[in-house]
Design a protein around this motif. Structure first.
Motif, short mmCIF file in Angstrom:
data_model
loop_
_atom_site.label_atom_id
_atom_site.label_comp_id
_atom_site.label_asym_id
_atom_site.label_seq_id
_atom_site.Cartn_x
_atom_site.Cartn_y
_atom_site.Cartn_z
N UNK A 83 0.81 -1.20 0.00
CA UNK A 83 0.00 0.00 0.00
C UNK A 83 0.84 1.26 0.00
N UNK A 84 0.74 2.06 1.05
CA UNK A 84 1.48 3.33 1.06
C UNK A 84 2.99 3.18 1.17
N UNK A 85 3.46 2.03 1.59
CA UNK A 85 4.89 1.73 1.58
C UNK A 85 5.69 2.78 2.37
N UNK A 86 5.33 2.91 3.66
CA UNK A 86 6.05 3.82 4.54
C UNK A 86 7.50 3.38 4.68
N UNK A 87 8.41 4.34 4.62
CA UNK A 87 9.83 4.02 4.68
C UNK A 87 10.43 4.19 6.06
N UNK A 88 9.62 4.72 7.00
CA UNK A 88 10.10 4.89 8.38
C UNK A 88 8.89 5.14 9.26
N UNK A 89 9.09 4.91 10.56
CA UNK A 89 8.09 5.24 11.57
C UNK A 89 8.71 6.22 12.54
N UNK A 90 8.04 7.36 12.75
CA UNK A 90 8.51 8.39 13.66
C UNK A 90 7.63 8.37 14.91
N UNK A 91 8.26 8.35 16.07
CA UNK A 91 7.54 8.37 17.34
C UNK A 91 7.94 9.64 18.09
#
Length: 1003
Positions: free
Chosen positions: A600-608
């Protein structure tokens, strides 16, 4: 058995409610970019006053919307927003009556005849209820509380507090350690109740005990509690559940022969039983034999508006059972903690409760509140699921402003409906708020993320088209891809209503779209076609988003304020949306090849962010993601703990801190997330270098075309975008529908770099198409090139050279250099000597005849300069059309200079404009940056130039506000504590320039 049967419908799996019939790449008729299909185009929210109106006028209104570019309407039985209208007969013309069914059928037929599609509200007013028997258990339940102090000796002997208010659910005793009187923050929404003060009790956690089993059938209780050695003794809290019989439209008759005589009751929004009351009513009263085939032909969404129901506490009868099943302990002893801020957290923000109880624990009892809200969410999911199943069985879909105003995590609920809808009013046009809403929908592959667009306080009859487009652009920038314009007005006569006609919300909110607005037939269709083409691009294919940002609250901020407060991601062009940890349980939320949701959106990172609240499960999920290759950025520090029940804060805090030791988890200071990502080799798909604020989006399509949309917010700006592709870029002009190869760009290292110069609030769509046998493009372009044009093929390129002194050569990608023209282009000049003919649109002689568009007459004015009508006393308060005319001589008189054509530059045209050269209308142009090639329209000698500019209605209407009525109400700005808006500028304001050019063949 009955309770168990009901419970089985409520205790649903946490996910799995998302229907698949309207997902990304759905098999439906999209039309074309130039001419999108009705299903893709924007819609109007159509306010039906009631079913007494003329059905032929309703049909005319709907077809009129289609004629100017709308794809249909969102049909809303407005009923004066739940307020009774003097003289209205609800029993005859209310929601679901035979008269209503006739109007509903007429509306469906109008859509079918015009090739449009229709959404429809599932109830009157905001859609939260409908006619029903007062004893229907599917109506809204509430939990009321009463409390009293236990005598200091610890002995209570008497009637429990509040006895008789309803069915006793729980009686809780607790030792009060301290109490204080506090003020509620803010005043809330003016038209709703406010509670300026409340009492806060601090309770000893270990003393909460439930005693309902000790209460006699007559409400008597004998109770002996330990004498408190400190604090203020013990207190009893009694909780009673009852049907509210809250009306979303009041009963207007003393008759009681049918359910239509009772008005309209709000239904239970936290059980399938509430939804069953809705669908059973529809099946019995509305879905007649002739209606169902029409719905099958043109129906789109069954729909519910923002949830605007009041209560003491959000409640449903089965909630204690749902809670026990979900959390494994009883809710009842902790009900004192639920009494505050668990009603409607938006419209009752000024009345959150008169008592707040907190515990003497580190989290003060917030964990129990979180558990209550998550159980409430299960009940709401059951309500939504039944409506979805009902709509899907008819081959329709269900849309709603999901969980709006309720004490729920909206991000967790967004995936549950076929099409979630947000709104510009509640979101305050905040891009970050839209990102929060769009994230879960994008993750789960929703084809459409809808928006109730353009409701603005104090802007009725004065909301400019360019201001509306700014709102649209901000929403689109965050992932919203459908607008439902707020809203289209009924144009006929109605009870207690003067010209200009039925005006929902008492003149308080924009806008009231109809043919009575001067721009309806004189510029609005261009804007609607623009929106339709933007939606065509944004609804097709798969959105690709660079980064997901973690966000978790037990109740989402009803104003959708900004969560990630740094600007570093946006400045680099990183696109991002938000996900709740609840979304991590969805099947799409897995990591492959270093990306989250790879299909799907193919997120390249997760920010917290450091402000985030991490659940224990979220910590485990994040570790799993990191170990699977997804970069995790802890931005600004170690995040907070999200507490459930009386969870061990220290243990969860240690779990969160342990994230720092996991490979692929990076702790950075605030504002350094983008730097860290770039250092890890994670780059934006559309990298930005600009002196302004640009918002990009990126979508891939199955036909091999990738689309980049860029919005320049507020200010004029220059810069370039660097896009991770080497396909051939084309401009997809959403104003004209034309597709043209991009002239100027460079390609290297797998990227395409395109310089852009954008006006404030201007957008550009660039489609990257598979390469073919195309002509060379320019790699260097002098500022004297103000445009270009292709002949019969892309190899027949002509550039337009102005009199700019820049002698920089034009360089092509094949190494060819095109020298500056040897002919000297004519100098630009300003058009002057304007004659303005104003077509006045005024009230009819009979102000009570709202069916008249306007009485019209003309006046003529000679202008030395193009100024606001406010500066011309004779037309300062006029509504209507301005016909501006002047002339130019062609070619320019100086024979030493050359000119093959010219561009006409207008100032921004906020309400739209149409341009005619020698009575030939030129093509559509961007209202934010009007630039028109008029070379093909010019003749030798004298050329007439005419610009038709519509005004708003407001300046004229404000001269007679005390005479205007809608459904018996006069304009009432004081209701919302607003000032009467002042006059606004109208007309063509600024200068009109003609810039001659010489055409030079470049290929």
């Amino acid at each position: 058995m009955r309770k168990l049967a009901l419970l089985s419908t409520l205790l649903l799996p946490q996910y799995g409610l998302t229907a698949v019939n309207d997902q990304v790449n759905a098999d439906l008729d999209y039309g074309s970019f130039e001419s999108p299909s009705s299903r893709i185009r924007p819609r109007f929210r159509y306010w039906l006053p009631d079913a007494s109106v003329d059905a032929t006028v309703v049909q005319k209104d709907i077809k009129s919307a289609g004629a100017i570019g709308a794809g249909g309407v969102e049909f809303v039985p407005y009923y004066n927003y739940g307020e009774s209208t003097p003289g209205a007969d609800w029993s005859t013309y209310g929601f679901g009556t035979p008269a209503f069914v006739n109007i509903f059928e007429a509306a469906l037929k109008a859509h079918k005849e015009a090739g449009m599609v229709m959404d429809f509200a599932i109830g009157p007013a905001a859609g939260q209820g409908l006619p029903a028997s007062a004893d229907d258990e599917g109506l809204q339940w509430d939990l009321s509380a009463a409390s009293t102090a236990v005598p200091s000796n610890g002995v209570f002997n008497g009637l429990v507090p509040g006895w008789g208010r309803g069915e006793l659910v729980a009686l809780v005793s607790a030792q009060v350690l301290s109490s204080r009187n506090l003020s509620n923050p803010g005043a809330g929404i003016p038209i709703f109740e406010t509670q300026p003060n409340y009492t806060q009790y601090k309770l000893k956690n270990a003393t909460l005990q439930e005693w309902s089993q000790n209460v006699s059938a007559t409400g008597e209780l004998q109770l002996r509690l330990p004498v408190a050695k400190r604090g203020q003794g013990h207190r009893l809290f009694a909780f009673y559940q009852h049907l509210t019989l809250h009306e979303n439209y009041p009963s207007t008759t003393n008759a009681s022969s049918s359910i239509f005589d009772n008005g309209s009751y709000v239904v239970d929004h936290f059980s399938a039983r509430g939804a069953e009351t809705v669908t059973r009513f529809w099946e019995k009263h509305i879905l007649k034999e002739e209606i169902k085939p029409l719905l099958a032909a043109v129906g789109n969404y069954g729909w519910e508006d923002s949830i605007e129901i009041e209560s003491n506490m959000s409640w449903t009868r089965a909630l204690p059972d749902i809670f026990m099943k979900k959390h494994g302990y009883s809710l009842k002893p902790y009900l004192p903690l639920i009494m505050y801020k668990n009603n409607n957290i938006n419209i009752q923000s000024g009345a959150p409760g008169t008592i707040q109880c907190i515990l003497d624990t580190p989290d003060q009892g917030s964990g129990y509140i979180s558990d209550f809200r998550s159980a409430l969410q299960e009940g709401y999911r059951a309500y939504i699921k039944h409506l979805i199943d009902w709509a899907n069985e008819m081959d329709l879909q269900f849309s709603s402003q999901v969980s709006y105003n309720l004490p729920l995590d909206a991000l967790a609920t967004v995936p549950d409906v076929n099409t979630p809808e947000c709104e510009s009013l509640q979101f305050n046009d905040n891009v970050d708020g839209y990102r929060q809403f769009a994230g879960p929908a994008t993750l789960t592959g929703k084809r459409v993320i809808s928006n109730e667009m353009g409701g603005v306080p104090s802007k009725a009859y004065q909301h400019r088209i360019t201001d509306l487009l700014w709102q649209v652009s901000r929403a689109v920038s965050a992932g919203v891809n459908q607008v439902v314009l707020h809203g289209q007005a009924y144009t006929g006569n109605y009870l207690g209503t003067t010209w200009p006609g039925n005006t929902p919300f008492w003149y308080l909110f924009a806008d009231l779209y109809s043919e009575k607005l001067p721009y309806w037939d004189h510029g609005f269709s261009e804007a609607l076609n623009y929106m339709g083409r933007v939606q065509y691009i944004q609804q097709r294919g798969q959105p690709k988003i660079d980064v997901a940002v973690y966000n978790k609250d037990s109740a989402t901020d009803p104003n959708w304020g900004t969560v990630y407060n740094e600007t570093d991601l946006a400045k680099q062009g990183f696109t991002y949306v938000y996900l709740s940890p609840d979304n991590f349980a969805l099947p799409q939320a897995h990591v492959k090849n270093g990306s989250l949701a790879p299909e799907g959106p193919e997120f390249r990172a997760l920010v917290v962010p450091s402000s985030a609240n991490l659940t224990s499960q979220a910590v485990r999920d994040i570790k799993t993601f990191a170990r699977a290759g997804l970069p995790i950025i802890l931005s600004g520090g170690v995040p907070n703990a999200y507490i459930s029940k009386d969870g061990n804060v220290e243990t969860l805090t240690r779990e969160i801190s342990s994230l720092q030791k996991v490979d692929n988890v990076h702790l950075v200071s605030a504002g350094k997330t983008a730097t860290q990502l770039l250092g890890l080799g994670v780059t934006p798909r559309v990298q930005i270098q600009s002196n302004g604020t640009w918002y990009p989006t990126w979508r891939t399509n199955s036909d091999g075309v990738d689309y980049v949309y860029v919005f320049s917010d507020i200010d004029e700006s220059i810069g370039n975008i660097s896009v991770a592709t080497t396909k051939r870029p084309h401009i997809f002009d959403a104003w004209s529908g034309k597709q043209t190869p991009v002239l100027h760009y460079q390609q290297k290292a797998g990227k395409t770099v395109i310089p852009l110069q954008l006006a404030g609030n201007q957008t550009v769509i660039i489609g990257f198409m598979p390469r073919g046998n195309e002509a060379p493009h320019a790699t260097q372009v002098p500022s004297s090139v103000i445009g270009y044009k292709y002949g019969n093929s892309t190899r027949d390129l002509h550039v337009h050279i102005s009199a700019d002194s820049d002698d920089t050569p034009l360089k092509l990608s094949n190494g060819k250099t095109v020298a500056h023209t040897s002919r000297t282009p004519s100098q630009p000049y300003i058009l002057s000597n304007w004659t303005l003919t104003v077509e006045h649109w005024e009230r009819p002689s009979n102000l009570s005849d709202a069916s008249i568009i306007a009485d019209k007459h003309n006046t003529t004015h000679h202008l030395k300069s193009l100024v606001s009508w406010q500066q011309i006393p004779a037309i300062a308060n006029v509504s209507g059309l301005g016909h501006y005319s002047t002339s130019l001589t062609w070619p320019p008189s100086d024979s030493s200079e050359a000119a093959d054509g010219a561009y006409l530059f207008l100032p921004q045209t906020p309400n739209g404009a149409r341009v005619f050269i020698n009575n030939r209308r030129v093509p559509e142009f961007d209202y934010n940056a009007p630039k028109i090639d008029i070379g093909d329209y010019l003749v030798r000698g004298r050329n007439e130039v005419r610009v038709v500019v519509p005004s708003t209605m407001w300046n004229y209407l404000r001269t007679m506000l005390n005479k205007l009525r809608s459904a018996g109400n006069s304009p009432n700005f004081a209701m919302m504590e607003l000032e009467v808006p002042g006059p606004v500028d109208n007309g063509l304001i600024g200068v009109v320039r003609v810039v001659p050019y010489v055409s030079v063949r470049a290929s």
